[in-house]
Design a protein around this motif. Structure first.
Motif, PDB file in Angstrom:
ATOM      1  N   PRO A 154      27.944 -40.892 -18.850  1.00 25.44           N
ATOM      2  CA  PRO A 154      28.977 -41.790 -19.373  1.00 25.44           C
ATOM      3  C   PRO A 154      29.141 -43.027 -18.495  1.00 25.44           C
ATOM      4  CG  PRO A 154      29.993 -39.995 -18.179  1.00 25.44           C
ATOM      5  CD  PRO A 154      28.513 -39.712 -18.189  1.00 25.44           C
ATOM      6  N   GLN A 155      29.916 -43.960 -18.967  1.00 27.81           N
ATOM      7  CA  GLN A 155      30.204 -45.164 -18.193  1.00 27.81           C
ATOM      8  C   GLN A 155      31.136 -44.837 -17.038  1.00 27.81           C
ATOM      9  OE1 GLN A 155      32.149 -46.691 -21.894  1.00 27.81           O
ATOM     10  NE2 GLN A 155      33.647 -47.544 -20.459  1.00 27.81           N
ATOM     11  N   GLY A 156      31.109 -45.697 -16.017  1.00 27.20           N
ATOM     12  CA  GLY A 156      32.057 -45.593 -14.925  1.00 27.20           C
ATOM     13  C   GLY A 156      31.745 -44.562 -13.868  1.00 27.20           C
ATOM     14  N   THR A 157      30.562 -43.953 -13.890  1.00 27.44           N
ATOM     15  CA  THR A 157      30.229 -42.924 -12.898  1.00 27.44           C
ATOM     16  C   THR A 157      29.600 -43.502 -11.649  1.00 27.44           C
ATOM     17  OG1 THR A 157      28.007 -42.553 -13.811  1.00 27.44           O
ATOM     18  CG2 THR A 157      29.830 -41.263 -14.749  1.00 27.44           C
ATOM     19  N   GLY A 158      29.082 -44.734 -11.726  1.00 27.55           N
ATOM     20  CA  GLY A 158      28.380 -45.328 -10.588  1.00 27.55           C
ATOM     21  C   GLY A 158      26.938 -44.919 -10.470  1.00 27.55           C
ATOM     22  N   TRP A 159      26.441 -44.088 -11.397  1.00 22.69           N
ATOM     23  CA  TRP A 159      25.049 -43.635 -11.338  1.00 22.69           C
ATOM     24  C   TRP A 159      24.141 -44.554 -12.149  1.00 22.69           C
ATOM     25  CZ3 TRP A 159      23.251 -40.105  -8.070  1.00 22.69           C
ATOM     26  CH2 TRP A 159      24.139 -39.163  -7.542  1.00 22.69           C
ATOM     27  N   HIS A 160      22.939 -44.823 -11.581  1.00 19.23           N
ATOM     28  CA  HIS A 160      21.937 -45.655 -12.251  1.00 19.23           C
ATOM     29  C   HIS A 160      20.573 -44.983 -12.108  1.00 19.23           C
ATOM     30  CE1 HIS A 160      25.016 -48.825 -12.122  1.00 19.23           C
ATOM     31  NE2 HIS A 160      25.161 -48.492 -10.855  1.00 19.23           N
ATOM     32  N   ALA A 161      19.842 -44.894 -13.200  1.00 14.73           N
ATOM     33  CA  ALA A 161      18.476 -44.368 -13.140  1.00 14.73           C
ATOM     34  C   ALA A 161      17.586 -45.382 -12.429  1.00 14.73           C
ATOM     35  CB  ALA A 161      17.944 -44.101 -14.543  1.00 14.73           C
ATOM     36  N   THR A 162      16.845 -44.933 -11.421  1.00 14.05           N
ATOM     37  CA  THR A 162      15.982 -45.838 -10.661  1.00 14.05           C
ATOM     38  C   THR A 162      14.500 -45.611 -10.907  1.00 14.05           C
ATOM     39  OG1 THR A 162      15.993 -44.352  -8.747  1.00 14.05           O
ATOM     40  CG2 THR A 162      17.694 -46.058  -8.825  1.00 14.05           C
ATOM     41  N   HIS A 163      14.103 -44.372 -11.233  1.00 18.04           N
ATOM     42  CA  HIS A 163      12.688 -44.069 -11.467  1.00 18.04           C
ATOM     43  C   HIS A 163      12.571 -42.969 -12.509  1.00 18.04           C
ATOM     44  CE1 HIS A 163      12.907 -45.602  -7.293  1.00 18.04           C
ATOM     45  NE2 HIS A 163      11.705 -46.081  -7.494  1.00 18.04           N
ATOM     46  N   ALA A 164      11.476 -42.976 -13.242  1.00 16.98           N
ATOM     47  CA  ALA A 164      11.130 -41.885 -14.152  1.00 16.98           C
ATOM     48  C   ALA A 164       9.699 -41.478 -13.849  1.00 16.98           C
ATOM     49  CB  ALA A 164      11.274 -42.325 -15.606  1.00 16.98           C
ATOM     50  N   ALA A 165       9.499 -40.226 -13.419  1.00 15.15           N
ATOM     51  CA  ALA A 165       8.175 -39.740 -13.028  1.00 15.15           C
ATOM     52  C   ALA A 165       8.177 -38.222 -13.104  1.00 15.15           C
ATOM     53  CB  ALA A 165       7.821 -40.208 -11.619  1.00 15.15           C
ATOM     54  N   ASP A 166       6.996 -37.621 -13.082  1.00 10.73           N
ATOM     55  CA  ASP A 166       6.850 -36.164 -13.207  1.00 10.73           C
ATOM     56  C   ASP A 166       6.872 -35.533 -11.811  1.00 10.73           C
ATOM     57  OD1 ASP A 166       6.294 -33.585 -13.918  1.00 10.73           O
ATOM     58  OD2 ASP A 166       4.234 -33.970 -14.564  1.00 10.73           O
ATOM     59  N   PHE A 167       7.941 -34.809 -11.504  1.00 14.58           N
ATOM     60  CA  PHE A 167       8.098 -34.193 -10.183  1.00 14.58           C
ATOM     61  C   PHE A 167       7.657 -32.729 -10.141  1.00 14.58           C
ATOM     62  CE2 PHE A 167      10.692 -37.907  -9.644  1.00 14.58           C
ATOM     63  CZ  PHE A 167      10.632 -38.193  -8.286  1.00 14.58           C
ATOM     64  N   ASN A 168       7.567 -32.062 -11.299  1.00 15.83           N
ATOM     65  CA  ASN A 168       7.238 -30.627 -11.277  1.00 15.83           C
ATOM     66  C   ASN A 168       5.918 -30.292 -11.960  1.00 15.83           C
ATOM     67  OD1 ASN A 168       8.076 -31.166 -13.851  1.00 15.83           O
ATOM     68  ND2 ASN A 168       9.641 -29.558 -13.944  1.00 15.83           N
ATOM     69  N   GLY A 169       5.138 -31.301 -12.334  1.00 15.57           N
ATOM     70  CA  GLY A 169       3.792 -31.066 -12.837  1.00 15.57           C
ATOM     71  C   GLY A 169       3.705 -30.526 -14.245  1.00 15.57           C
ATOM     72  N   ASP A 170       4.764 -30.673 -15.068  1.00 10.61           N
ATOM     73  CA  ASP A 170       4.713 -30.173 -16.441  1.00 10.61           C
ATOM     74  C   ASP A 170       4.286 -31.236 -17.440  1.00 10.61           C
ATOM     75  OD1 ASP A 170       6.951 -31.769 -16.497  1.00 10.61           O
ATOM     76  OD2 ASP A 170       8.326 -30.223 -17.235  1.00 10.61           O
ATOM     77  N   GLY A 171       3.915 -32.421 -16.942  1.00  7.69           N
ATOM     78  CA  GLY A 171       3.474 -33.490 -17.822  1.00  7.69           C
ATOM     79  C   GLY A 171       4.603 -34.269 -18.465  1.00  7.69           C
ATOM     80  N   LYS A 172       5.864 -33.937 -18.130  1.00  2.28           N
ATOM     81  CA  LYS A 172       7.029 -34.595 -18.704  1.00  2.28           C
ATOM     82  C   LYS A 172       7.804 -35.303 -17.598  1.00  2.28           C
ATOM     83  CE  LYS A 172       7.306 -30.818 -22.041  1.00  2.28           C
ATOM     84  NZ  LYS A 172       8.105 -29.690 -22.574  1.00  2.28           N
ATOM     85  N   ALA A 173       8.179 -36.537 -17.879  1.00  2.54           N
ATOM     86  CA  ALA A 173       8.858 -37.339 -16.865  1.00  2.54           C
ATOM     87  C   ALA A 173      10.232 -36.775 -16.549  1.00  2.54           C
ATOM     88  CB  ALA A 173       8.978 -38.783 -17.326  1.00  2.54           C
ATOM     89  N   ASP A 174      10.591 -36.824 -15.271  1.00  2.00           N
ATOM     90  CA  ASP A 174      11.915 -36.477 -14.772  1.00  2.00           C
ATOM     91  C   ASP A 174      12.602 -37.771 -14.335  1.00  2.00           C
ATOM     92  OD1 ASP A 174      11.279 -33.619 -15.010  1.00  2.00           O
ATOM     93  OD2 ASP A 174       9.918 -34.019 -13.337  1.00  2.00           O
ATOM     94  N   ILE A 175      13.887 -37.667 -13.959  1.00  2.00           N
ATOM     95  CA  ILE A 175      14.671 -38.878 -13.686  1.00  2.00           C
ATOM     96  C   ILE A 175      15.251 -38.817 -12.284  1.00  2.00           C
ATOM     97  CG2 ILE A 175      16.571 -40.351 -14.451  1.00  2.00           C
ATOM     98  CD1 ILE A 175      16.368 -38.986 -17.198  1.00  2.00           C
ATOM     99  N   LEU A 176      15.065 -39.896 -11.533  1.00  2.00           N
ATOM    100  CA  LEU A 176      15.672 -40.070 -10.226  1.00  2.00           C
ATOM    101  C   LEU A 176      16.849 -41.026 -10.378  1.00  2.00           C
ATOM    102  CD1 LEU A 176      14.863 -38.966  -7.385  1.00  2.00           C
ATOM    103  CD2 LEU A 176      13.824 -41.199  -6.964  1.00  2.00           C
TER     104      LEU A 176
END
Length: 575
Positions: free
Chosen positions: A316-338
């Motif tokens: 939601p809005q107002g949390t102060g969180w921003h997505a900075t990167h999208a990449a696969d961290f666990n090797g399942d072929g699907k992007a995760d979010i930092l």
């Protein structure tokens, strides 16, 4: 082996003003040599650094050797005769000054070697005026200073530390007015303007007031904000290179492409914010998905499928969180979010499409550590993290397996002048390597990595060259081979193909003073698509395969009010 003729090209550096003179002596072969001045025009007795580089475009020949002699009106310049070419970059440097006002006709002669014939090029018109106030040598870049990210202006000390103030204009917006210059070290004064820039290409006008020793001056750099991605865009599973285009009113359009031909345009999202637009594949299908932060601060994911576009609400809005990167961290072929919070916290979300599998805190609020770069450093097909401490400059590497940290190691101690610049697989061993930029002298170093161990290190661009590493990209069809993209202070752009720490091949893509800036490279299932943005707002695209430009097309005209959201390689921008 036959000696081949070099092409000697002399180019005046754009600090300040427009290109004064450029002359090219064409030859039958592909080699080229460039001569540059770091300040032109200059004042009486002002220190001037001249430099040369040789472009070897043949690929099979070794790095040029031999010597370079600099001449003023046909007379050798004292201390600049028979200067040996640097062994890695084939560059030379000449430090001089001019005691008489007027136009100085500069040339440079290359001695040749066993593979390259001697060559002479020119002239370069070095203008020396009768005033004694020095022309400032200025540069600007996105940087981290005292834990904040923003735009930093450096002015080189030429016998005396510059004083005065700097005003930062981002288009018509005054970001920071009359910021006093402060000494950064013994060689530079700087002025810093927070906060961080939003996504996109920001056209700055940066105005230095001058002082009793240095003249007033304005430079107009294009500076990229955060939020780039490194995934080619294919929205229709036709193995093409589609594009996202953001309008000034926040409407995000999808362009379906066939080469450089736009087949269709569709408005997908309203109120997208110029920040945190990422493209990735979150569900391991043939269609590219995207992550967007809206104007109200909320973050959404859109997954693209054969049956349509589906949205998932993430934050939601107002949390102060921003997505900075999208990449696969666990090797399942699907992007995760930092994610990064305004309070300094960092966390990782492991994803399955639009479903969050787990939330992993990585850094607590108030931590000075921020993610600088991503890469797979141990070849396990999982993304690892390069961290930089924004308080003391130290750099660390974490090898990751999903939510688990396998190994942590400090790569650069506190107080070191080296900034992590980019990640690339320089030796094609399937493991990411690191490139570093020296913040004081501009030199660039490369480390070949095996996990957290640097197995080989070398300086690949010397101090004072005028060239900066701006991008890592692939230009080769059907290959993940990494190329290094360089930008010179004068606006020239070049590409290097690497073989480990050696330069296998190189060429210049864009000359000095054209007004064009490379603002994106994506690599679909064919030649790379290179996006260029002109100072007047025109956007053009090239199709490039290796060192061959196969197609050029103007995509947006001046005043269109739109920006191509290019799928870019990771660059030297720490959050």
């Amino acid at each position: 082996m036959h000696a081949r003729t070099a092409e000697l090209r002399l180019i005046s550096l754009l600090i300040p003003g427009a290109l004064l003179y450029a002359a090219v002596a064409h030859a039958a072969t592909s080699g080229s040599v460039g001569l540059q001045s770091n300040v032109n025009p200059s004042a009486l007795n002002q220190p001037v650094t001249l430099s040369t580089f040789i472009n070897d475009q043949g690929g099979e020949e070794p790095t040029p050797t031999g010597t370079m002699t600099y001449l003023d009106g046909g007379t050798p310049i004292a201390g600049c005769q028979d200067v040996p070419l640097q062994s890695v970059t084939a560059t030379t440097v000449c430090h001089t000054s001019f005691s008489s006002a007027g136009h100085h006709t500069l040339t440079a002669t290359y001695s040749g070697d066993a593979n390259y014939a001697p060559a002479t090029g020119g002239p370069l018109d070095q203008v020396v005026d009768s005033g004694t106030a020095y022309y400032p040598i200025m540069s600007a870049a996105r940087a981290v200073y005292n834990g904040e990210t923003g735009v930093d202006v450096l002015i080189q000390a030429q016998g005396r530390m510059p004083t005065g103030s700097v005003t930062f204009m981002d288009g018509a917006l005054t970001r920071c007015a009359s910021v006093p210059l402060q000494p950064l070290d013994a060689n530079y004064a700087h002025a810093f303007c927070p906060p961080d820039l939003s996504f996109g290409h920001h056209k700055f006008s940066i105005q230095y007031s001058g002082d009793s020793f240095y003249r007033a001056q304005t430079i107009a750099p294009v500076i990229d904000g955060y939020g780039t991605s490194n995934t080619p865009m294919d929205f229709d599973a036709r193995f093409g290179d589609d594009q996202l285009v953001l309008a000034d009113d926040g409407t995000l359009y999808a362009w379906l492409m066939d080469g450089l031909t736009v087949m269709s345009k569709k408005a997908e999202i309203a109120n997208a914010r110029r920040g945190g637009i990422h493209v990735a594949n979150f569900d391991a299908d043939l269609y590219t998905d995207f992550l967007v932060e809206l104007d109200d601060g909320s973050t959404w994911m859109w997954t693209n499928t054969s049956t349509g576009l589906f949205s998932f609400f993430l934050r939601p809005q107002g949390t102060g969180w921003h997505a900075t990167h999208a990449a696969d961290f666990n090797g399942d072929g699907k992007a995760d979010i930092l994610w990064r919070n305004d309070n300094g916290a960092v966390e990782l979300w492991l994803m399955n499409g639009g479903t969050t599998l787990s939330t992993v805190p990585l850094m607590a609020a108030g931590s000075p550590w921020q993610v600088a770069l991503l890469g797979d450093f141990n070849g396990d097909m999982r993304t690892d993290l390069v961290w930089r401490n924004t308080a003391d400059g130290s750099v660390g590497l974490w090898l990751m397996d999903g939510a688990s940290v396998l190994e942590r190691k400090t790569l650069m101690p506190a107080g070191a002048p080296w900034m992590p610049a980019a990640v690339a697989d320089l030796d094609s061993d399937g493991m990411a390597d690191l490139l570093w930029t020296h913040q004081a002298d501009g030199s660039v170093g490369a480390w070949l990595m095996n996990g957290t161990t640097a197995v080989a290190r070398r300086t690949i661009m010397p101090a004072g060259s005028g060239w900066s590493l701006t991008r890592v990209a692939s230009f080769t069809s059907g290959s993940s081979l990494d190329y290094l993209v360089w930008t010179h202070q004068c606006g020239a752009v070049g590409e290097w193909q690497m073989n480990g720490l050696d330069i296998a091949q190189r060429q210049q893509l864009m000359g000095c003073g054209t007004g064009w800036h490379l603002t994106g490279v994506s690599h679909p299932f064919g030649a790379a698509t290179v996006t260029w943005t002109h100072d007047d707002g025109t956007v053009g695209m090239w199709r490039v395969n290796g060192f061959t430009v196969t197609q050029k097309q103007t995509m947006l005209q001046p005043g269109s009010g739109m920006t191509v959201v290019s799928s870019e390689a990771q660059t030297a921008t720490a959050p």
